[in-house]
Scaffold this active site. Structure first.
Site, short mmCIF file in Angstrom:
data_model
loop_
_atom_site.label_atom_id
_atom_site.label_comp_id
_atom_site.label_asym_id
_atom_site.label_seq_id
_atom_site.Cartn_x
_atom_site.Cartn_y
_atom_site.Cartn_z
N ASP A 155 -60.41 0.93 -41.46
CA ASP A 155 -61.54 0.10 -41.03
C ASP A 155 -62.83 0.77 -41.46
OD1 ASP A 155 -61.76 2.24 -39.35
OD2 ASP A 155 -61.93 1.08 -37.51
N TYR A 189 -55.90 -3.89 -41.48
CA TYR A 189 -56.20 -2.83 -40.50
C TYR A 189 -55.32 -2.97 -39.25
CZ TYR A 189 -58.34 -0.32 -36.73
OH TYR A 189 -58.52 0.49 -35.65
N GLU A 228 -56.99 -3.92 -30.39
CA GLU A 228 -57.57 -3.81 -31.73
C GLU A 228 -58.35 -5.07 -32.11
OE1 GLU A 228 -58.04 -1.30 -33.42
OE2 GLU A 228 -56.61 0.14 -32.61
#
Ligand code: SF4
Length: 352
Positions: free
Chosen positions: A139, A121, A38
Site C-alpha cells: 500500500d 493489497y 483492512e
C-alpha cells in the site's frame, strides 16, 4: 535505477516483535476480521476506525451475518467512514463466500482477488496474515518505505513502478513469517517512516540499510506526480421542516453516495429571491424561511460547496420522504451533510 532492497527482514521482524501495535483485529488471525479492518482502514486512520470496527463486529460477527444484513443497517454501520461502495462490496463478497465457497473464507491470494472489492493489497494482507501465504501487501506505506530504502525516484503512482516495488518486496519477504513481515511494514510506515515531515530515522530498525537516509533525501521520497485539481460543485441544499418532520430524498443507486439519504438540493448557489422556485416544483409552500448557512465537503475528485436554507413548509413534497423526528437516526445520511444534520438535530431537540 533504484537499488534492490537490502536484507531488511531480520532487523524489521526483531523490531516488530517488541514494538508492534496492539490492534483489535490482530492476534486471532481471523480472515474475516483482517479483511473488514483492512477495508475500513483504506482512507481512514486507525484511531478513527477502531470504534467503527467494534460496532461492526458486534452487529456482524461473521461472514454469514454480513451476507444477510439489511442494506439500511449496513449503511448505518458504515456511516461516517465514507466511500460507501466499500461497505456494499464487503456484503457482495460475503454473499459470494456463502454461495460459492460454502461459507468458508478463500485461503489463497489468487482466490481472494476474485472477491468484489478485494484488490492486490487486501488479498495480500489476508492471505499472508490469516493463511501464512508468502505474498506482499503493498500500500502507500510500503511504497514510501521501499522508495526511501532504495532511493527510488520514479513516480510511485505509475502502475509499472508499483509492480516493480512489489517484485522488490517479494525478493526480501521471509517465507516463514510473511504476515508478521507485512504487518511490520504497516507499523513502521505508521509510526516511524512517516509520510509527512521528517521520518524518525533515528528510531528506525532499517536506518543502517536505508539509501535515502544515507544521502539525506528521505523527505523528498516517494515521488508522486501531482493530481489534477478537484472539480468544484456548488449546491443549494434545503433543510425542509414540516411539523417536526424532515424532508429527505434517496440518492439513486450507483455513483457517488448511491442509495443513501440526503437533504433535497439543486445545482448552483441560489440567493434568497431564487430559492423558492425548487420548493414550488416539489409541491411545497414555504411558510417560514428561518436561516441560511454554508458548508463544504471534499471527496477525492470533487468538492461540494453548499448553501443551505432552513425552511418550514406546507405540502406533501413530490418525490420526498418526511422522516419523523424520532426516526431520523434510522436514515443513513452521508457525512457530507453532517453540518446541516447537526443543526437540524439541535433544532428538533434531538441533541444539543
Ligand atoms: Fe524510513 Fe528513515 Fe527508516 Fe529510511 S531510515 S526507512 S527513511 S525511517
Amino acid at each position: 535505477m533504484p537499488l534492490p532492497l537490502p536484507p531488511i527482514a531480520p532487523p524489521l521482524l526483531a523490531w516488530y516483535d517488541t514494538h508492534k501495535r496492539t490492534l483489535p483485529w490482530r492476534g486471532a488471525q481471523d480472515p474475516y476480521k483482517i479483511w473488514v479492518s483492512e477495508i475500513m482502514l483504506q482512507q481512514t486512520r486507525v484511531a478513527a476506525v477502531i470504534p467503527y470496527y467494534h460496532r461492526w463486529m458486534e452487529a456482524l460477527p461473521d461472514v454469514a451475518a454480513l451476507s444477510a444484513v439489511e442494506e439500511d443497517q449496513l449503511m448505518k454501520l458504515w456511516e461516517g467512514l465514507g466511500y460507501y461502495s466499500r461497505a456494499r462490496n464487503l456484503q457482495k463478497a460475503a454473499k459470494v463466500i456463502m454461495d460459492d465457497f460454502g461459507g468458508l473464507f478463500p485461503r489463497t491470494y489468487e482466490t481472494l482477488l476474485t472477491l468484489p472489492g478485494v484488490g492486490d493489497y487486501t488479498a495480500g494482507a489476508v492471505a499472508s496474515i490469516a493463511f501464512h501465504q508468502p505474498v506482499p501487501a503493498v500500500d502507500g506505506n510500503v511504497l514510501r518505505i521501499a522508495a526511501r530504502l532504495s532511493a527510488l525516484r520514479d513516480d510511485v503512482m505509475d502502475p509499472a513502478v508499483r509492480k516493480r516495488v512489489r517484485a522488490m518486496i517479494c525478493a526480501v519477504l521471509p517465507p516463514e513469517r510473511p504476515g508478521a513481515f507485512n504487518q511490520a511494514l504497516m507499523d513502521l510506515g505508521a509510526t516511524v517512516c512517516l509520510p509527512h515531515g521528517a521520518p524518525l530515522c533515528a528510531q528506525c530498525p532499517l536506518s543502517e540499510l536505508c539509501a535515502a537516509r544515507a544521502d539525506g533525501t528521505a523527505e523528498e521520497l516517494p515521488v508522486r506526480k501531482k493530481k489534477p485539481p478537484r472539480r468544484v460543485e456548488e449546491l443549494t441544499v434545503y433543510l425542509i421542516l414540516s411539523q417536526n418532520r424532515v424532508a429527505l430524498r434517496r440518492r439513486e443507486a450507483g455513483g457517488l453516495l448511491g442509495g443513501l439519504w440526503e437533504f433535497p438540493h439543486v445545482p448552483g448557489t441560489l440567493d434568497e429571491a431564487e430559492a423558492g422556485a425548487p420548493l414550488a416544483a416539489w409541491g411545497l409552500r414555504p411558510i417560514d424561511w428561518q436561516r441560511r448557512m454554508t458548508a463544504k465537503h471534499i471527496f477525492t475528485h470533487v468538492e461540494w460547496r453548499m448553501t443551505g436554507y432552513f425552511v418550514e413548509v406546507q405540502g406533501t413534497g413530490e418525490g420526498l420522504t418526511f422522516a419523523e423526528k424520532g426516526e431520523l437516526a434510522r436514515y443513513a445520511i452521508p457525512s457530507a451533510f453532517g453540518k446541516f444534520l447537526g443543526e437540524i438535530e439541535a433544532k428538533l431537540g434531538i441533541r444539543s
